[in-house]
Scaffold this motif. Structure first.
Motif, PDB file in Angstrom:
ATOM      1  N   TYR A   1      33.456  75.905  14.366  1.00  0.00           N
ATOM      2  CA  TYR A   1      34.837  76.334  14.189  1.00  0.00           C
ATOM      3  C   TYR A   1      35.093  77.509  15.128  1.00  0.00           C
ATOM      4  O   TYR A   1      34.379  78.505  15.077  1.00  0.00           O
TER       5      TYR A   1
ATOM      6  N   CYS B   1      41.439  77.497  16.461  1.00  0.00           N
ATOM      7  CA  CYS B   1      41.634  77.008  17.836  1.00  0.00           C
ATOM      8  C   CYS B   1      41.013  75.642  18.033  1.00  0.00           C
ATOM      9  O   CYS B   1      41.583  74.792  18.719  1.00  0.00           O
ATOM     10  N   ASP B   2      39.838  75.444  17.466  1.00  0.00           N
ATOM     11  CA  ASP B   2      39.128  74.196  17.680  1.00  0.00           C
ATOM     12  C   ASP B   2      38.123  73.994  16.560  1.00  0.00           C
ATOM     13  O   ASP B   2      37.611  74.943  15.981  1.00  0.00           O
ATOM     14  N   LEU B   3      37.880  72.742  16.273  1.00  0.00           N
ATOM     15  CA  LEU B   3      36.846  72.341  15.329  1.00  0.00           C
ATOM     16  C   LEU B   3      36.165  71.152  15.985  1.00  0.00           C
ATOM     17  O   LEU B   3      36.818  70.176  16.335  1.00  0.00           O
ATOM     18  N   THR B   4      34.875  71.250  16.186  1.00  0.00           N
ATOM     19  CA  THR B   4      34.148  70.177  16.849  1.00  0.00           C
ATOM     20  C   THR B   4      32.748  70.078  16.262  1.00  0.00           C
ATOM     21  O   THR B   4      32.423  70.779  15.316  1.00  0.00           O
TER      22      THR B   4
ATOM     23  N   GLU C   1      38.696  63.420  14.166  1.00  0.00           N
ATOM     24  CA  GLU C   1      38.044  63.146  15.446  1.00  0.00           C
ATOM     25  C   GLU C   1      36.530  63.300  15.332  1.00  0.00           C
ATOM     26  O   GLU C   1      35.769  62.462  15.816  1.00  0.00           O
ATOM     27  N   VAL C   2      36.077  64.359  14.676  1.00  0.00           N
ATOM     28  CA  VAL C   2      34.638  64.569  14.482  1.00  0.00           C
ATOM     29  C   VAL C   2      34.051  63.442  13.636  1.00  0.00           C
ATOM     30  O   VAL C   2      32.977  62.924  13.938  1.00  0.00           O
TER      31      VAL C   2
ATOM     32  N   ALA D   1      43.367  71.480  10.914  1.00  0.00           N
ATOM     33  CA  ALA D   1      42.015  70.916  10.884  1.00  0.00           C
ATOM     34  C   ALA D   1      42.030  69.425  10.592  1.00  0.00           C
ATOM     35  O   ALA D   1      41.052  68.734  10.873  1.00  0.00           O
TER      36      ALA D   1
ATOM     37  N   TRP E   1      43.448  66.615  11.919  1.00  0.00           N
ATOM     38  CA  TRP E   1      43.143  65.685  13.007  1.00  0.00           C
ATOM     39  C   TRP E   1      41.835  66.033  13.695  1.00  0.00           C
ATOM     40  O   TRP E   1      41.129  65.150  14.174  1.00  0.00           O
ATOM     41  N   MET E   2      41.495  67.296  13.753  1.00  0.00           N
ATOM     42  CA  MET E   2      40.211  67.686  14.366  1.00  0.00           C
ATOM     43  C   MET E   2      39.046  67.121  13.565  1.00  0.00           C
ATOM     44  O   MET E   2      38.072  66.629  14.128  1.00  0.00           O
ATOM     45  N   GLU E   3      39.142  67.189  12.239  1.00  0.00           N
ATOM     46  CA  GLU E   3      38.085  66.634  11.389  1.00  0.00           C
ATOM     47  C   GLU E   3      38.027  65.112  11.508  1.00  0.00           C
ATOM     48  O   GLU E   3      36.940  64.531  11.505  1.00  0.00           O
TER      49      GLU E   3
END
Length: 181
Positions: A95, A75-78, A135-136, A129, A131-133
């Protein structure tokens, strides 16, 4: 039964419930990754498991492919910058996973030291993951080893900082003058 005995029995039942409050998924993680599971918390039925950085990809792959409750959705990775939280390790990568089969959610946290901000990439487990990675990486400066295309996503390539870090200096309107579009 005397009142004292009744109270002792009730306390024992409560203690037993508290000790074994984890779900089957958490118990499976503790069995398969006993050395890698650092902490477990349950707040309002939201389970959080903290694992060693070196085991994160194996844990995520297990949760997706081998767990009795497969977590098929990332759902999300931040990330969290815990600079002012009196934590030993400054960053945490978080995660948020979901199982369509059981509608269960779980949060996996990985402590990441400031001196070596590198974690394995989950893009091989969940392509989302990617694009989420990025962004982080862009906003916190945490690198993801094995990422297929790790580069800035939000900020310009020549921007020399990571703006979501707690120690990032804020200068108001003058900040816009540091780079050109």
């Amino acid at each position: 039964m005397a009142d004292n005995e009744k109270i002792e029995v009730e306390e024992a039942i409560v203690e037993e419930a508290v000790v074994d409050s984890s779900s089957g998924t958490v118990r499976e993680l503790k069995e398969h990754f006993s050395d890698a599971v650092l902490d477990y918390q349950d707040a309002l039925s939201e389970e959080t498991v903290t694992v060693e950085r070196s085991a994160i990809i194996a844990v995520l792959r297990f949760l997706k492919d081998e767990s009795s409750t497969p977590f098929t959705r990332l759902c999300d990775l931040t990330a969290v910058d815990r600079l002012y939280l009196d934590e030993d390790v400054r960053f945490a990568v978080v995660y948020h996973l979901h199982s369509h089969l059981s509608n269960q959610r779980i949060r996996i946290k990985v402590p990441v030291p400031e001196s070596d901000p590198v974690v394995g990439s989950a893009a091989s487990v969940w392509p989302a993951a990617d694009w989420m990675e990025r962004e982080v990486y862009d906003l916190y400066g945490i690198e993801f080893e094995g990422h297929p295309d790790l580069r800035r996503l939000v900020m310009p390539d020549d921007f020399g900082a990571h703006p979501l870090r707690k120690d990032y200096p804020l200068h108001g309107n003058g900040e816009r003058d540091n780079f050109a579009f």
